[in-house]
Motif scaffolding. Structure first.
Motif, PDB file in Angstrom:
ATOM      1  N   LEU A 181     -13.698  -6.167  -1.313  1.00  0.00           N
ATOM      2  CA  LEU A 181     -13.387  -4.762  -1.587  1.00  0.00           C
ATOM      3  C   LEU A 181     -12.390  -4.599  -2.730  1.00  0.00           C
ATOM      4  O   LEU A 181     -12.072  -3.473  -3.119  1.00  0.00           O
ATOM      5  CB  LEU A 181     -12.845  -4.096  -0.314  1.00  0.00           C
ATOM      6  CG  LEU A 181     -13.865  -3.895   0.815  1.00  0.00           C
ATOM      7  CD1 LEU A 181     -13.162  -3.562   2.121  1.00  0.00           C
ATOM      8  CD2 LEU A 181     -14.870  -2.807   0.447  1.00  0.00           C
ATOM      9  N   GLY A 182     -11.892  -5.710  -3.258  1.00  0.00           N
ATOM     10  CA  GLY A 182     -10.977  -5.639  -4.388  1.00  0.00           C
ATOM     11  C   GLY A 182      -9.522  -5.490  -4.014  1.00  0.00           C
ATOM     12  O   GLY A 182      -8.713  -5.017  -4.820  1.00  0.00           O
ATOM     13  N   TYR A 183      -9.162  -5.923  -2.815  1.00  0.00           N
ATOM     14  CA  TYR A 183      -7.778  -5.830  -2.346  1.00  0.00           C
ATOM     15  C   TYR A 183      -7.215  -7.235  -2.103  1.00  0.00           C
ATOM     16  O   TYR A 183      -7.954  -8.169  -1.781  1.00  0.00           O
ATOM     17  CB  TYR A 183      -7.702  -5.046  -1.033  1.00  0.00           C
ATOM     18  CG  TYR A 183      -7.936  -3.555  -1.177  1.00  0.00           C
ATOM     19  CD1 TYR A 183      -6.862  -2.675  -1.322  1.00  0.00           C
ATOM     20  CD2 TYR A 183      -9.228  -3.031  -1.154  1.00  0.00           C
ATOM     21  CE1 TYR A 183      -7.073  -1.303  -1.438  1.00  0.00           C
ATOM     22  CE2 TYR A 183      -9.443  -1.669  -1.277  1.00  0.00           C
ATOM     23  CZ  TYR A 183      -8.368  -0.814  -1.420  1.00  0.00           C
ATOM     24  OH  TYR A 183      -8.586   0.541  -1.544  1.00  0.00           O
ATOM     25  N   HIS A 184      -5.903  -7.346  -2.232  1.00  0.00           N
ATOM     26  CA  HIS A 184      -5.216  -8.583  -1.868  1.00  0.00           C
ATOM     27  C   HIS A 184      -4.700  -8.534  -0.431  1.00  0.00           C
ATOM     28  O   HIS A 184      -4.414  -9.578   0.156  1.00  0.00           O
ATOM     29  CB  HIS A 184      -4.054  -8.855  -2.830  1.00  0.00           C
ATOM     30  CG  HIS A 184      -4.499  -9.125  -4.236  1.00  0.00           C
ATOM     31  ND1 HIS A 184      -5.194 -10.260  -4.590  1.00  0.00           N
ATOM     32  CD2 HIS A 184      -4.368  -8.383  -5.375  1.00  0.00           C
ATOM     33  CE1 HIS A 184      -5.452 -10.226  -5.885  1.00  0.00           C
ATOM     34  NE2 HIS A 184      -4.976  -9.090  -6.384  1.00  0.00           N
ATOM     35  N   HIS A 185      -4.553  -7.340   0.120  1.00  0.00           N
ATOM     36  CA  HIS A 185      -4.074  -7.211   1.497  1.00  0.00           C
ATOM     37  C   HIS A 185      -4.428  -5.833   2.027  1.00  0.00           C
ATOM     38  O   HIS A 185      -4.714  -4.904   1.271  1.00  0.00           O
ATOM     39  CB  HIS A 185      -2.549  -7.432   1.581  1.00  0.00           C
ATOM     40  CG  HIS A 185      -1.757  -6.425   0.782  1.00  0.00           C
ATOM     41  ND1 HIS A 185      -1.458  -5.167   1.254  1.00  0.00           N
ATOM     42  CD2 HIS A 185      -1.220  -6.510  -0.461  1.00  0.00           C
ATOM     43  CE1 HIS A 185      -0.757  -4.506   0.353  1.00  0.00           C
ATOM     44  NE2 HIS A 185      -0.602  -5.294  -0.701  1.00  0.00           N
ATOM     45  N   ARG A 218     -11.837 -15.377   8.800  1.00  0.00           N
ATOM     46  CA  ARG A 218     -12.350 -15.634   7.454  1.00  0.00           C
ATOM     47  C   ARG A 218     -13.296 -14.509   7.021  1.00  0.00           C
ATOM     48  O   ARG A 218     -13.285 -14.090   5.858  1.00  0.00           O
ATOM     49  CB  ARG A 218     -13.067 -16.983   7.416  1.00  0.00           C
ATOM     50  CG  ARG A 218     -13.489 -17.415   6.026  1.00  0.00           C
ATOM     51  CD  ARG A 218     -14.337 -18.685   6.096  1.00  0.00           C
ATOM     52  NE  ARG A 218     -13.552 -19.824   6.538  1.00  0.00           N
ATOM     53  CZ  ARG A 218     -12.860 -20.615   5.716  1.00  0.00           C
ATOM     54  NH1 ARG A 218     -12.860 -20.377   4.424  1.00  0.00           N
ATOM     55  NH2 ARG A 218     -12.169 -21.642   6.200  1.00  0.00           N
ATOM     56  N   ASP A 219     -14.147 -14.021   7.939  1.00  0.00           N
ATOM     57  CA  ASP A 219     -14.989 -12.862   7.628  1.00  0.00           C
ATOM     58  C   ASP A 219     -14.146 -11.692   7.135  1.00  0.00           C
ATOM     59  O   ASP A 219     -14.485 -11.018   6.163  1.00  0.00           O
ATOM     60  CB  ASP A 219     -15.759 -12.406   8.879  1.00  0.00           C
ATOM     61  CG  ASP A 219     -16.799 -13.393   9.365  1.00  0.00           C
ATOM     62  OD1 ASP A 219     -17.159 -14.320   8.602  1.00  0.00           O
ATOM     63  OD2 ASP A 219     -17.242 -13.233  10.524  1.00  0.00           O
ATOM     64  N   THR A 220     -13.044 -11.464   7.833  1.00  0.00           N
ATOM     65  CA  THR A 220     -12.211 -10.310   7.536  1.00  0.00           C
ATOM     66  C   THR A 220     -11.470 -10.482   6.214  1.00  0.00           C
ATOM     67  O   THR A 220     -11.379  -9.542   5.414  1.00  0.00           O
ATOM     68  CB  THR A 220     -11.214 -10.071   8.695  1.00  0.00           C
ATOM     69  OG1 THR A 220     -11.913 -10.132   9.945  1.00  0.00           O
ATOM     70  CG2 THR A 220     -10.563  -8.700   8.581  1.00  0.00           C
ATOM     71  N   VAL A 221     -10.945 -11.681   5.970  1.00  0.00           N
ATOM     72  CA  VAL A 221     -10.300 -11.973   4.698  1.00  0.00           C
ATOM     73  C   VAL A 221     -11.304 -11.810   3.556  1.00  0.00           C
ATOM     74  O   VAL A 221     -11.000 -11.218   2.512  1.00  0.00           O
ATOM     75  CB  VAL A 221      -9.702 -13.398   4.690  1.00  0.00           C
ATOM     76  CG1 VAL A 221      -9.188 -13.767   3.300  1.00  0.00           C
ATOM     77  CG2 VAL A 221      -8.567 -13.507   5.700  1.00  0.00           C
ATOM     78  N   GLY A 222     -12.505 -12.334   3.754  1.00  0.00           N
ATOM     79  CA  GLY A 222     -13.529 -12.221   2.725  1.00  0.00           C
ATOM     80  C   GLY A 222     -13.892 -10.786   2.417  1.00  0.00           C
ATOM     81  O   GLY A 222     -14.134 -10.422   1.261  1.00  0.00           O
TER      82      GLY A 222
END
Length: 346
Positions: free
Chosen positions: A151-155, A142-146
């Motif tokens: 940063l303004g990215y979807h993936h 979850r930290d990493t997804v957040g």
């Protein structure tokens, strides 16, 4: 380093790997976070002048309850694919300093965070008795997804995990393949998600064997050797380990120099080989910083291997100025943080 990953002895940290399988990946939604353009650039000089040109340090706020410190390059041009680098233990985002410019030159926006529990990332509780739930593998996902969302990215286009960052990266790919379509795992091979006992209802079993039983038996067998031995992850799980590593008798700088040296290719005592079997006798063939003498601290274990002044001066991969950065960062936080809580085969 043996080719077979060794599981740590059951402890307050050991439940993390098995517990992760019981959570649903669908529950992981990107955390709300401050957009990239609204975050502040770190004003305090970071790295004591050792960061390569083009690499900057800054803070990203409100990421799953954290303020995350990152190093990044390739940020000047919008639209670049995102490469995210997750460090191990006892490392920092700083450990990627030589890789970041290479990936930026290849066309990526490269970001390396100080993971939960390390460096200048804040918002975690630095206490042995604190709940380990925030340090679970899926919460670190979850930290990493957040962070990706902030940063303004979807993936990401590339996610790399080294050492204890490797299982985090692996669970990122399992839990959110839409966000992390490609991963690289370094140093800690991923054995797959832990399995639940199968077909127990049909078989009529009333209880499943505890997964820690084998680890406890191995710890007992190691302690019965002559001389008695202890697996290093068992040592790290103890209450006193943090203080012993944080305030070693030789000083933090000297401890980290010896610790990094014995884990490097420079130390002649490193002779990687596959283990024939998972027994205490086979494990005892490993270097003492992996399978320690029982009763010794980690600083005591590595102290005899402190490199000479000539060897330090010849060490191009970790200069004294660079080691000062590690000593300053861990001198402030200690070693209780998240990556020490994660199981790995490093």
């Amino acid at each position: 380093m043996p080719l077979h990953p060794i599981e740590p002895v059951a402890s307050r940290r050991a439940f993390l790997a098995t517990g992760a399988a019981s959570l649903l990946a669908a529950s992981l939604q990107p955390a709300r976070a401050t957009p990239m353009e609204e975050t502040e650039v770190t004003t305090q000089t970071y790295g004591k002048g050792t960061l390569p040109a083009g690499v900057r340090s800054r803070m990203i706020h409100a990421v799953n309850g954290l303020d995350v410190h990152i190093l990044e390059a390739g940020y000047e041009t919008s639209g670049r694919p995102l490469a995210l680098l997750l460090h191990g233990f006892p490392d920092l985002a700083y450990g990627w300093r030589h890789i970041i410019p290479l990936l930026a030159d290849a066309g990526y926006h490269v970001v390396a965070p100080d993971q939960r529990g390390c460096g200048r990332t804040t918002g975690w509780q630095n206490d042995y008795d604190a709940s380990l739930e925030p340090f679970s593998l899926l919460n670190m996902v979850r930290d990493t997804v957040g962070l990706v969302s902030a940063l303004g990215y979807h993936h990401t286009t590339l996610l790399v995990g080294h050492d204890t960052g490797s299982p985090v990266a692996a669970y990122c790919a399992l839990a959110r393949p839409d966000v992390f379509p490609a991963v690289v795992l370094m140093s800690a091979p991923f054995p797959g998600p832990p399995a639940f006992p199968f077909n127990t209802a049909t078989a009529g079993e009333t209880s499943a064997p505890l997964p820690s039983t084998g680890k406890q038996q191995l710890a007992t067998a190691l302690a019965a050797l002559d001389p008695p031995r202890e697996y290093y992850q068992h040592y790290l799980s103890k209450r006193e380990a943090n203080a012993e590593m944080w305030h070693p008798p030789q000083g933090l700088h000297a401890f980290l120099r010896a610790f990094f040296y014995v884990k490097s290719g420079d130390w002649p005592g490193n002779k990687p080989h596959p283990l024939k079997e998972r027994t205490a006798a086979e494990l005892a063939r490993m270097p003492s910083y992996y399978v320690m003498d029982l009763g010794k601290t980690m600083p005591e274990t590595v102290a005899p291997f402190l490199p000479s002044t000539r060897e330090v001066q010849a060490c191009a991969w970790l200069t004294e100025a660079e080691l000062d950065v590690y000593a300053e960062e861990y001198g402030r936080t200690g070693f209780q943080g998240g990556p020490a809580d994660l199981p790995c085969s490093c």
